[in-house]
Design an enzyme around this catalytic site. Structure first.
Site, mmCIF file in Angstrom:
data_model
loop_
_atom_site.group_PDB
_atom_site.id
_atom_site.type_symbol
_atom_site.label_atom_id
_atom_site.label_comp_id
_atom_site.label_asym_id
_atom_site.label_seq_id
_atom_site.Cartn_x
_atom_site.Cartn_y
_atom_site.Cartn_z
ATOM 1 N N THR A 77 32.908 35.173 64.236
ATOM 2 C CA THR A 77 32.839 34.572 62.901
ATOM 3 C C THR A 77 31.511 34.878 62.225
ATOM 4 O OG1 THR A 77 34.312 32.759 63.463
ATOM 5 C CG2 THR A 77 32.856 32.401 61.616
ATOM 6 N N ASP B 52 38.854 36.604 59.511
ATOM 7 C CA ASP B 52 37.543 37.003 60.032
ATOM 8 C C ASP B 52 37.608 38.004 61.181
ATOM 9 O OD1 ASP B 52 38.478 35.059 61.815
ATOM 10 O OD2 ASP B 52 36.543 34.051 62.018
ATOM 11 N N HIS B 53 38.596 37.845 62.061
ATOM 12 C CA HIS B 53 38.695 38.757 63.213
ATOM 13 C C HIS B 53 40.024 38.515 63.908
ATOM 14 C CE1 HIS B 53 37.701 35.165 65.480
ATOM 15 N NE2 HIS B 53 36.643 35.010 64.726
ATOM 16 N N GLU C 14 40.446 31.597 59.701
ATOM 17 C CA GLU C 14 39.993 31.753 61.081
ATOM 18 C C GLU C 14 41.006 32.554 61.910
ATOM 19 O OE1 GLU C 14 37.114 31.103 62.645
ATOM 20 O OE2 GLU C 14 38.086 31.987 64.391
ATOM 21 N N HIS D 96 42.198 28.614 65.829
ATOM 22 C CA HIS D 96 41.194 29.204 66.721
ATOM 23 C C HIS D 96 41.690 29.074 68.155
ATOM 24 C CE1 HIS D 96 37.428 29.863 68.841
ATOM 25 N NE2 HIS D 96 36.876 30.264 67.701
HETATM 26 C C1 GP9 Z 1 32.785 27.645 64.920
HETATM 27 C C2 GP9 Z 1 33.727 28.665 64.372
HETATM 28 C C3 GP9 Z 1 34.264 29.573 65.430
HETATM 29 O O1 GP9 Z 1 32.077 26.913 64.012
HETATM 30 O O2 GP9 Z 1 33.269 29.272 63.246
HETATM 31 O O3 GP9 Z 1 33.583 30.749 65.612
HETATM 32 P P1 GP9 Z 1 34.239 31.966 66.429
HETATM 33 O O4 GP9 Z 1 34.467 31.518 67.832
HETATM 34 O O5 GP9 Z 1 35.531 32.319 65.760
HETATM 35 O O6 GP9 Z 1 33.264 33.053 66.321
HETATM 36 MN MN MN Z 2 36.224 33.082 63.901
#
Ligand code: GP9
Ligand code: MN
Length: 685
Positions: free
Chosen positions: A305, A480-481, A261, A421
Site C-alpha cells: 500500500t 493498490d496491488h 484495497e 485485505h
Molecule cells: C494498513 C493498510 C494495509 O493500514 O493500508 O497495507 P498493506 O498490507 O495492503 O500494504
Molecule cells: Mn494494500
C-alpha cells in the site's frame, strides 16, 4: 518468615540477587506500560507471549554490563542503566500519547524539518502519574541507602558475566525467530513501529531506529545537488507533453481519490454463480463520463500500500526493499500532490480507518503536505465496527462523509479502504455473496470482501450524488496491488478458467483498475499501457497544473506518443508488444514465448535500459533526498511543523476553517448537513 523467603531475601545482598531484582522490576514496569500506555494490537497467544517476554533479553544484556565491574560501581551502573532505559520508556509514553507512534531517531535528531511541535505542548500531555515509571529506581536507591539491601563488594566472576551476555543474545535470537515466524519481513518490510515494539521490544525498536537513521543519513550526506543532473537529464529526454484535448478540463474541481484495497482488474465484470462481484464498480467503469484503463498495472514491491501511495502522490517508485514511506517519509523533502494542490488553494485530507502509525503515514503525510489526516482516532469504533486492520468500509465511508463535507472546497481527498485485505475475513451478517470454489482457503473469500467493498463504494457514490459533490469533483478510483499472490497458481488458473498459468499470465494478473470520472469528461475504455507511476502526471494535466518541470517519473496516460513500457519493481516489464519476465520474453497480445530476433533483441535491450534507468534514478532521488536540492517553480517547501493530526487539533482546525474559508459543503449550506448518508451496515442498525 518462611525459610524460603529468608533465603531469597539473603540473596538480595549478593550482586547477582540485586541484578535479578533490577531486571524483574524493569521488565514488570515495561510490561505494564505496554498494556496501559500503548495500543499495540496484540492478537493471539504467540503475540501475547512475545509481548510479555520481550523486555527480558535487552534487560539482561544492558544491566549485565554492570556485572563486568566490581564493588559499588556495579550498583551505580545498574541504577544509571535503569535510569537511561526508563527515560527512553518515559519519553515514548509521552510521545505516543500525542502522536500514537513511537519516537524515532530521525524525529529525535530533529534535523531542521523533522520537528513535531512536541516542545510546545509537552506540559499539557505529561500526567503526574507518568513519573511512576521511575518508582522502582527510587525504591532501589532507598533500599540501598538504608542498608536494607547491603552492597556486595566481592567481584562477580567474569565467566558468569559473559554467560549472561551470551544468554541475552541467544534469547534475543530466539525471540526474533519466533516473531519473524508470526510476521515475516518484520525488519525488512518495516510496516509499523507498533509491530517492532510488540514483537521485539522497546529497546530493540530503539536500536533498529538508530541503525535506520544512520544508514539513511549516510547516503543522504553523500548525495549532492549534482546528483540531480542525471535525473533531470533523464526526465528531459523522457517527458511527453500533455494532451491538449484534456489539459485543464477539470481545473478547480475537487479531487476524490478512492484507494481500493487489494483490488485487481480481473474483478471488473467478473461473475460468480452468474452474479457480478462488483456491480457498482462495473457500472462506474462503463459510465460515459468515466475514463477507464484496462492495461494499467500495479508496480509495488514490499511496501505494498505504501508503495502505491508513494507512486500515486509523488510519481516516485517505492524502494526495491522495505517501504520508502517508513524509511524516508519522516526525513525527506517531497513535492507531493497534496502540497502542490494545497499551494493552489486546495484543502488536502487523507482518510483511513487504521492506526496513524501504519506505514509511517502520520509522519509521511506531513512531509507530503496533507492538511488533515483522519485516521482511526477520528472514527467512533465499537467492537464490531472493525475487522482485520481497522474500520469496515461501509462504516468508514459513512463516517468519512461527516468530515468530507466540512473541507473547504476545492479539496483533494484520499480515502483508503481496508476491508478487502488479506485474509479476507468478514462476519456473517456482512457476507451476502458466494465464495469462489477453487478449494484454496486464502483465495475463495476474496470475492466476498471485494463485493462488500463494492457495496460500500455504491453507498458512498449515492452520497456524493445526493450531496452534490459528484458534479463538482473528479473522482479517481484505483486498485493498490494484487489481492491474490503468485503463490496461488492453481487457484488463479481456476479463477481465470485456464488449465494452468504461466509467468506471462501472472504478470497480466498484476493489472489493477484505474478510473477517472468527472461530469462532462469524455469517458471510455482506454487501452494505453501504464502503471501507478503515471497517475499523478495524468491528474495534474487534467487539473491544468503545469507539470513540465517536476521530478516525476511517470507520464500522462492521455498524452500522445507516450512510452508505454510499464516497469515492475524487480526490473521486469510489460509493453504493448512484449512482456519480459526474468529471461523469458512473451508476446503481450498472445502470451506466446518469443525467441527474439536480432532486431527484437535491440528493442528489448533499449526497453530494459529505460526501465533500469527510471527505477535506479527514482531510488537515487529518495535515498539521497535529492528533492531538498530541487527548487520547483512556484512551490514552497513543506514545513512539517505546520501540521498536527491529533484528533483535538484536527477537529478544531476544521471548525476554524468553516469560518475562515466558508466554502465547504456544510458552510455553504449554513452549517446544515447536505444529505443524509444511507448505508445498510448491520452494525449501525
Ligand atoms: C494498513 C493498510 C494495509 O493500514 O493500508 O497495507 P498493506 O498490507 O495492503 O500494504
Ligand atoms: Mn494494500
Amino acid at each position: 518468615m518462611s525459610d524460603f523467603v529468608k533465603r531469597m531475601a539473603a540473596k538480595l545482598h549478593t550482586v547477582f540477587g540485586f541484578f535479578i531484582l533490577v531486571v524483574v522490576l524493569f521488565c514488570i514496569k515495561t510490561y505494564i506500560a505496554y498494556q496501559t500506555e500503548f495500543t499495540l494490537g496484540v492478537k493471539g497467544g504467540v503475540q501475547q507471549f512475545l509481548l510479555a517476554v520481550n523486555p527480558i533479553p535487552t534487560a539482561l544484556l544492558l544491566f549485565g554490563i554492570a556485572l563486568y565491574f566490581r564493588g559499588r560501581l556495579v550498583y551505580w551502573l545498574m541504577l544509571i542503566i535503569d535510569l537511561l532505559q526508563t527515560t527512553w520508556l518515559f519519553a515514548n509514553i509521552i510521545y505516543y500519547r500525542e502522536f500514537s507512534d513511537f519516537l524515532s531517531f530521525s524525529v529525535i535528531k530533529g534535523s531542521g524539518n523533522v520537528q513535531n511541535n512536541l516542545g510546545k505542548s509537552i506540559g499539557q500531555i505529561i500526567h503526574p502519574t507518568d513519573f511512576l515509571v521511575y518508582l522502582d529506581i527510587v525504591l532501589l536507591i532507598i533500599l540501598l541507602m538504608t542498608h536494607v539491601i547491603r552492597i556486595d563488594g566481592r567481584p562477580f566472576k567474569r565467566r558468569y558475566a559473559l554467560t549472561m551476555t551470551v544468554l541475552a543474545f541467544s534469547l534475543m535470537g530466539a525471540e526474533y525467530g519466533m516473531a519473524n515466524a508470526d510476521r515475516s519481513g518484520l525488519l525488512t518490510r518495516t510496516f509499523d513501529n507498533n509491530y517492532l515494539v510488540k514483537y521485539l521490544g522497546l529497546n530493540e525498536y530503539g536500536a533498529f531506529s538508530i541503525y535506520q537513521t544512520q544508514k539513511q543519513s549516510a547516503t543522504r550526506a553523500h548525495a549532492s545537488a549534482s546528483d540531480l543532473r542525471s535525473v533531470e537529464k533523464y526526465l528531459k529526454h523522457n517527458r511527453v507533453g500533455a494532451n491538449p484535448t484534456y489539459f485543464g478540463t477539470e481545473k478547480g474541481k475537487n479531487v476524490i481519490i478512492i484507494h481500493l484495497e487489494s483490488f485487481q482488474q480481473f474483478l471488473i465484470n467478473y461473475k460468480v454463480d452468474g452474479k457480478e462481484v462488483t456491480p457498482n464498480l462495473n457500472k462506474f467503469y462503463k459510465n460515459q463520463n468515466t475514463m477507464s484503463f484496462d492495461n494499467f498495472y500495479n508496480q509495488v514491491a514490499q511496501g505494498k500500500t505504501s508503495d502505491a501511495e508513494m507512486m500515486l502522490e509523488n510519481s516516485l517508485f517505492g524502494l526495491p526493499q522495505g517501504s520508502a514511506m517508513t524509511e524516508y517519509g519522516t526525513q525527506n523533502t517531497f513535492q507531493a500532490a497534496p502540497a502542490i494542490l494545497d499551494q493552489r488553494g486546495y484543502t488536502s485530507a487523507a482518510f483511513h480507518g487504521d492506526v496513524p502509525s501504519f506505514w509511517n503515514r502520520d509522519n509521511t503525510y506531513k512531509s507530503w503536505g496533507y492538511d488533515y489526516f483522519f485516521s482511526s482516532q477520528y472514527y467512533k469504533e465499537k467492537a464490531d465496527y472493525t475487522v482485520g486492520y481497522g474500520l469496515k468500509d461501509k462504516i468508514f465511508f459513512r463516517d468519512s462523509a461527516k468530515y468530507l463535507q466540512q473541507l473547504p472546497q476545492p479539496f483533494y481527498a484520499k480515502l483508503i479502504t481496508l476491508t478487502n485485505h488479506y485474509p479476507y475475513e468478514l462476519d456473517k451478517q456482512n457476507t451476502d455473496f458466494p465464495a469462489t470454489k477453487t478449494g484454496d482457503k486464502t483465495v475463495d473469500p476474496y470475492v466476498q470482501t471485494a463485493h462488500y467493498l463494492d457495496e460500500a463504494f455504491g453507498e458512498f457514490l449515492t452520497y456524493l450524488k445526493e450531496s452534490g459533490l459528484y458534479k463538482n469533483s473528479m473522482i479517481v478510483l484505483y486498485g493498490d496491488h494484487y489481492g491474490i499472490s503468485n503463490n496461488h497458481r492453481s487457484a488463479i488458473a481456476q479463477l481465470l478458467g485456464k488449465s494452468k498459468v504461466t509467468n506471462y499470465d501472472l504478470a497480466q494478473f498484476q493489472k489493477v483498475p484505474l478510473m477517472i470520472h468527472a461530469a462532462g469528461l469524455k469517458g471510455g475504455i482506454n487501452h494505453t499501457y501504464g502503471g501507478e507511476i503515471d497517475v499523478l502526471p495524468t491528474l495534474l494535466d487534467l487539473l491544468g497544473v503545469k507539470n513540465t518541470n517536476t521530478i516525476q517519473f511517470g507520464n500522462d496516460l492521455l498524452a500522445k506518443n507516450r512510452n508505454q513500457t510499464v516497469a515492475f519493481r524487480d526490473g521486469d516489464f510489460v509493453t504493448p508488444s512484449y512482456t519480459k519476465i526474468g529471461s523469458t520474453v512473451y508476446n503481450t497480445k498472445t502470451g506466446d514465448v518469443i525467441k527474439p530476433t536480432a532486431k527484437q533483441k535491440k528493442v528489448l535491450a533499449k526497453e530494459q535500459n529505460h526501465v533500469t534507468a527510471e527505477l535506479s534514478l527514482s531510488d537515487r532521488v529518495i535515498q539521497g533526498d535529492l528533492l531538498r536540492f530541487y527548487q520547483l517553480k512556484n512551490f514552497k517547501t513543506v514545513d512539517k511543523k505546520n501540521y498536527n493530526y491529533r484528533y483535538v487539533n484536527g477537529v478544531k482546525q476544521l471548525e476554524q476553517a468553516q469560518k475562515k474559508e466558508p466554502t465547504s459543503l456544510k458552510a455553504k449550506n449554513h452549517g446544515k448537513v447536505t444529505a443524509t448518508y444511507k448505508t445498510d451496515a448491520p452494525e449501525l442498525k
